[in-house]
Structure formats: structure tokens, C-alpha cells
Design an enzyme around this catalytic site. Sequence first.
Site, PDB file in Angstrom:
ATOM      1  N   GLY A   9      50.463  37.937  35.645  1.00 36.98           N
ATOM      2  CA  GLY A   9      49.658  36.794  36.085  1.00 36.98           C
ATOM      3  C   GLY A   9      48.378  37.180  36.781  1.00 36.98           C
ATOM      4  CG  ASP A  51      36.838  39.056  26.601  1.00 37.17           C
ATOM      5  OD1 ASP A  51      36.432  39.407  27.728  1.00 37.17           O
ATOM      6  OD2 ASP A  51      36.689  39.750  25.575  1.00 37.17           O
ATOM      7  CG  ASP A  63      34.981  44.071  17.656  1.00 40.25           C
ATOM      8  OD1 ASP A  63      33.999  44.623  18.188  1.00 40.25           O
ATOM      9  OD2 ASP A  63      35.784  43.353  18.274  1.00 40.25           O
ATOM     10  CE  LYS A  75      34.885  44.233  28.376  1.00 37.00           C
ATOM     11  NZ  LYS A  75      36.277  43.993  28.034  1.00 37.00           N
TER      12      LYS A  75
HETATM   13  P1  ADP Z   1      42.492  42.288  30.428  1.00 37.24           P
HETATM   14  O1  ADP Z   1      42.591  41.876  28.991  1.00 37.24           O
HETATM   15  O2  ADP Z   1      41.121  42.151  30.986  1.00 37.24           O
HETATM   16  O3  ADP Z   1      43.123  43.618  30.738  1.00 37.24           O
HETATM   17  P2  ADP Z   1      44.893  41.025  31.496  1.00 37.24           P
HETATM   18  O4  ADP Z   1      45.699  41.893  30.574  1.00 37.24           O
HETATM   19  O5  ADP Z   1      45.150  41.148  32.948  1.00 37.24           O
HETATM   20  O6  ADP Z   1      43.320  41.189  31.249  1.00 37.24           O
HETATM   21  O7  ADP Z   1      45.131  39.501  31.036  1.00 37.24           O
HETATM   22  C1  ADP Z   1      44.382  38.420  31.517  1.00 37.24           C
HETATM   23  C2  ADP Z   1      45.307  37.241  31.758  1.00 37.24           C
HETATM   24  O8  ADP Z   1      45.908  36.869  30.507  1.00 37.24           O
HETATM   25  C3  ADP Z   1      46.472  37.517  32.684  1.00 37.24           C
HETATM   26  O9  ADP Z   1      46.126  37.298  34.038  1.00 37.24           O
HETATM   27  C4  ADP Z   1      47.513  36.525  32.197  1.00 37.24           C
HETATM   28  O10 ADP Z   1      47.306  35.258  32.795  1.00 37.24           O
HETATM   29  C5  ADP Z   1      47.234  36.453  30.708  1.00 37.24           C
HETATM   30  N1  ADP Z   1      48.142  37.405  30.002  1.00 37.24           N
HETATM   31  C6  ADP Z   1      47.873  38.667  29.611  1.00 37.24           C
HETATM   32  N2  ADP Z   1      48.962  39.254  29.044  1.00 37.24           N
HETATM   33  C7  ADP Z   1      49.926  38.319  29.073  1.00 37.24           C
HETATM   34  C8  ADP Z   1      51.298  38.278  28.637  1.00 37.24           C
HETATM   35  N3  ADP Z   1      51.878  39.345  28.056  1.00 37.24           N
HETATM   36  N4  ADP Z   1      51.998  37.126  28.836  1.00 37.24           N
HETATM   37  C9  ADP Z   1      51.422  36.042  29.410  1.00 37.24           C
HETATM   38  N5  ADP Z   1      50.146  36.007  29.837  1.00 37.24           N
HETATM   39  C10 ADP Z   1      49.407  37.126  29.686  1.00 37.24           C
END
Ligand code: ADP
Length: 316
Positions: free
Chosen positions: A234, A262, A21, A48
Site C-alpha cells: 500500500g 504511474d 517502448d 512516466k
Molecule cells: P512503483 O511502480 O513506482 O514501484 P509501487 O510498486 O509501490 O510503485 O506501486 C504503486 C501503488 O500501486 C502501490 O502503493 C499500491 O497501491 C499499488 N500496487 C502495486 N502493486 C500492487 C499489488 N501487488 N497489489 C495491489 N496493489 C498494488
Amino acid sequence: MTATASSKPASVVVVGSINMDMVSHSPRLPAPGETLVGEAFVMAPGGKGANQAVAAARLGAEVAFVSRVGTRQHGAELLAALGAEGVHTAAVATDATALPGIAVIMVASQGGENSIVYVPGSNAQLSAADVEQAKAVLQAARVVVAQLEVPQPAIAHAFALARAAGVTTILNAAPALPVNAELLAQTQWLVLNETEAGQMAGMPSASLEQVRAAAEALLARGPGQVVVTLGAQGVLLCSAQQGAQHLPAQRVTAVDTVGAGDTFVGGLATGLAEGWAPADAVRLGQAAAALAVSRAGVQTAMPRRAELAAELQPRS
Ligand code: ADP
């Protein structure tokens, strides 16, 4: 201290991408044809596949990586960085004539908007024949994990080898792409965020009820477990036997949520490789991801196992 890959068989095998990156920070994004003076430039390993391998290794899993890496320019450096995390890289196919994947990322410091050009490079060349070379590593694992940044026929072959040896398969269906029926048939755990779940199911996914309906539609396509991540809300864990269970995220002050998914997948894979029940493995992934989002960076933000609560330590 630099970790080195041990001779123990890997319990988690990640089949996936690895990139460099290249991130520039400027006050705003340039308009087409415009040159701006930037404030900072950072180069960091990503992809990833590599991210999930590092996440699991930091959490204590013995991890092997299966990939194809062009060692021109930054490729050799990327593999060395993964090795320094203790990830086994002997099953990676290398190609001295090819370029590795590169992501050119521009970040606007005012507002945080970004623009990205991703050049897949050698990630797009991973073949079923490359995966076949890693058969022994795949079949000695407890869990095999893949994402959609490498060609699906290669993943499908890895999952077929894994399933033939009783190894659990996890597909993180990111980025959002149509998934071949052949690959889905070999997928035991389907993990994706709410946007990806909506797109894959062809259904809206704005509310928890809609996500649940989308997850149920995805369960009907074959995986035993569907896990939809909901950012700060969550995770929704769904299976035909247990129904849907909402596991709320830990409350943290989010500093940088890039790579949350990830870190989550690396933690989930580690828990499953340790023989944990589905909801417990999900909690391990959530705890690791919550800590990661409270810090800047992607791989640099991923926690080590000792940083997590006592109930999330390895059980002997
Ligand atoms: P992606 O990065 O693939 O979009 P998510 O944003 O859904 O995935 O995040 C994956 C997991 O990381 C969530 O299910 C949660 O458990 C944790 N997570 C992500 N953002 C937060 C946050 N702001 N506070 C607490 N846990 C988080």
C-alpha cells in the site's frame, strides 16, 4: 470510439517524458555478443509522463501534456496516441529534427528478468523556455504533476508558474535521482516508492518503521505531503499536521506490476484535482493501480473510472 481533446481547460497538467517502448521476448536474455531468436516483439507508448497523463485521462480528468517531442521516426505516432486518449497536446513543443525517447527492453520469458537501454532523445531537451510557452495551460490547472525523466530546471519553472497561480504541485521523484533544492522548494506533494525514498533520504527503507523515518526526513526538506508507495503493502501518507497514515493496498492477483506507480500518481492527481481530501485521493490512486497490476501491459492495463467502486466515482 476515439476520444478527442475537448476545449475545456485541463485540470491536471503533466510535465514529463514520452517514449516508445520496444519490447522483445526471448526464452532468456542474450549474453554479450550473442544473438537469440525471439518469440515476440511489441511496441507500445510509454514514458512516466505519458503514462501518468493517460492514467488521469482514463479516470476522467481533463489532462494536458507539457513536453518536448522529436517527431522523427515514432514521435508523431506517440503524440497521436496521447491525443487519442483525450489528452491535450497543444502545449507540447515539437522538433522535426529530433528523435523521441526510446526504451529498448529485452524480457526473458523464463523468469521474467529484463534488460533495458533507455535513450532519452527529446525528453532531455525540455527547457524552461518550452515550459514558459505553456504558462496559460499550467496556470489554469488545479494540479501540475512531474517526474524526473525530464530536466529539473524545466520542472522547477513549471512548478514556480503553478505555485504563483495557486495550483497544487506533485513531484513523482522517479527514477531515483538527486532533486535540486530549488525544485523541492516548489513541491507540495512528493510521491516516491520505498526504494526511491530510502535513496533520497540517504536512509534504509526495508521496514515500515524505516520508511516512516525516511518520509519524515523528506518532509523536513519542504513538501507538505510525502507519499511513499509500498507495492502490495500500500501507501504511507505523511504530513507534518496529520503525521503518518498507512493505507493498505487492495488485495489482487498481480499479473504485471510495471507502471503501478504511474497509475497511482495519475489517480492521486485526479482526486486532488477534484478537490478530494489527501487520503481519499490516495485511495483513488490505489484502487486504479490495483486494477492495473491485475492486468498485463502498462497503458493498456490502466482502468477507466467506471470500473472503480461507487465511492470512488466523481462527486458533484
Ligand atoms: P512503483 O511502480 O513506482 O514501484 P509501487 O510498486 O509501490 O510503485 O506501486 C504503486 C501503488 O500501486 C502501490 O502503493 C499500491 O497501491 C499499488 N500496487 C502495486 N502493486 C500492487 C499489488 N501487488 N497489489 C495491489 N496493489 C498494488
